[in-house]
Design an enzyme around this catalytic site. Structure first.
Site, PDB file in Angstrom:
ATOM      1  N   ILE A   1      19.004 -10.114 -21.835  1.00  0.00           N
ATOM      2  CA  ILE A   1      19.581  -9.243 -23.286  1.00  0.00           C
ATOM      3  C   ILE A   1      20.535  -8.469 -23.110  1.00  0.00           C
ATOM      4  O   ILE A   1      19.716  -7.352 -22.412  1.00  0.00           O
ATOM      5  CB  ILE A   1      18.815  -9.299 -24.567  1.00  0.00           C
ATOM      6  N   LYS A   2      22.201  -8.759 -22.813  1.00  0.00           N
ATOM      7  CA  LYS A   2      23.027  -7.387 -21.974  1.00  0.00           C
ATOM      8  C   LYS A   2      23.445  -6.684 -23.263  1.00  0.00           C
ATOM      9  O   LYS A   2      23.736  -7.323 -24.523  1.00  0.00           O
ATOM     10  CB  LYS A   2      24.009  -8.341 -21.093  1.00  0.00           C
ATOM     11  N   ILE A   3      23.246  -5.188 -23.363  1.00  0.00           N
ATOM     12  CA  ILE A   3      23.248  -4.858 -24.087  1.00  0.00           C
ATOM     13  C   ILE A   3      24.107  -3.032 -23.472  1.00  0.00           C
ATOM     14  O   ILE A   3      24.367  -2.172 -22.881  1.00  0.00           O
ATOM     15  CB  ILE A   3      21.749  -4.323 -24.871  1.00  0.00           C
TER      16      ILE A   3
ATOM     17  N   LEU B   1      23.594 -12.198 -20.738  1.00  0.00           N
ATOM     18  CA  LEU B   1      24.216 -12.726 -22.110  1.00  0.00           C
ATOM     19  C   LEU B   1      23.891 -11.698 -22.945  1.00  0.00           C
ATOM     20  O   LEU B   1      22.783 -10.917 -23.236  1.00  0.00           O
ATOM     21  CB  LEU B   1      23.038 -14.038 -22.720  1.00  0.00           C
TER      22      LEU B   1
ATOM     23  N   THR C   1      26.663 -12.628 -17.589  1.00  0.00           N
ATOM     24  CA  THR C   1      28.165 -12.416 -17.654  1.00  0.00           C
ATOM     25  C   THR C   1      28.850 -11.568 -18.660  1.00  0.00           C
ATOM     26  O   THR C   1      27.370 -10.647 -19.154  1.00  0.00           O
ATOM     27  CB  THR C   1      28.278 -13.766 -18.569  1.00  0.00           C
TER      28      THR C   1
END
EC number: 2.2.1.2
Length: 218
Positions: free
Chosen positions: A83-85, A57, A27
């Site tokens: 964890i999308k960074i 996310l 996402t």
């Protein structure tokens, strides 16, 4: 090759999951905004739909401290949270922090081999190069995937390559031929993958001929 779906729409996730080849979900803030529901309601419903698959996310902060604070809150939602960074110097600091704690990360907005190398070097679980957006500015997005795959193979980096910004089935097939680990695909493109006009024509002909078979068994 793994197939992720790139969406925040639970109905699309549910339909894709019925096809039994879905391996995960990605996402981003844009996709979540399209749903027009409270953030926590959206992400919790996604995680409930695919509790056994990785779900990326994305954090909203631009500094490492903020990314870490937000990421820790997201990670509390479930062990399958990734964890999308964003690919920035501050982002790399956050990636190192999370990976050292055993929390998986996905480095997004990768547009160059140098960026991919740095993300792999700090130990990101996933890296997401955007092929469609490169195509949009008259670059060849799949060339980037080839370069990243070569770098990964040269040094046996553990990061999995997620081909992102997928616009059509050709992107998916080229990713598979190159040997990318994952393609994250919009639902509209997933639907296209199973279709071919000759399949439709052939099926229509078979059904028509079937009607003329006497004493059909079923």
């Amino acid at each position: 090759m793994k197939f992720f779906i790139d969406t925040a729409d639970v109905n699309e996730i549910r339909e894709a999951n019925k096809l039994h080849f879905l391996d995960g979900v990605t996402t981003n803030p844009t996709l979540i905004a399209k749903v027009k529901k409270p953030f926590w309601d959206v992400v919790k419903s996604i995680l409930a739909e695919v509790p056994d698959k990785p779900v990326s996310l994305e954090v909203a902060s631009t500094d490492a401290e903020g990314m870490i604070k937000e990421g820790e809150k997201l990670a509390e939602l479930g062990k399958n949270v990734v964890i999308k960074i964003p690919m920035t110097p501050e982002g790399l600091k956050a990636v190192s922090y999370f990976e050292n704690k055993g929390i998986k990360t996905n480095v997004t907005l990768v547009f160059s081999p140098a960026q991919a190398l740095l993300a792999m070097k700090v130990g990101a679980s996933y890296i997401s190069p955007f092929v469609g957006r490169l195509d949009d500015i008259s670059h060849t997005g799949m060339d980037l995937i080839r370069q990243i795959k070569q770098i990964k193979d040269n040094y046996n980096f553990k990061s999995e390559i997620i081909v992102a910004s997928v616009r059509n089935p050709v992107h998916v097939i080229e990713s598979a031929m190159i040997g990318a680990d994952i393609a994250t695909i919009p639902y509209s493109v997933i639907a296209q993958l199973a279709k071919h006009p000759l399949t439709d024509i052939g099926l229509e002909r078979f059904l028509k001929d079937w009607e003329s078979v006497p004493e059909k068994p079923f």
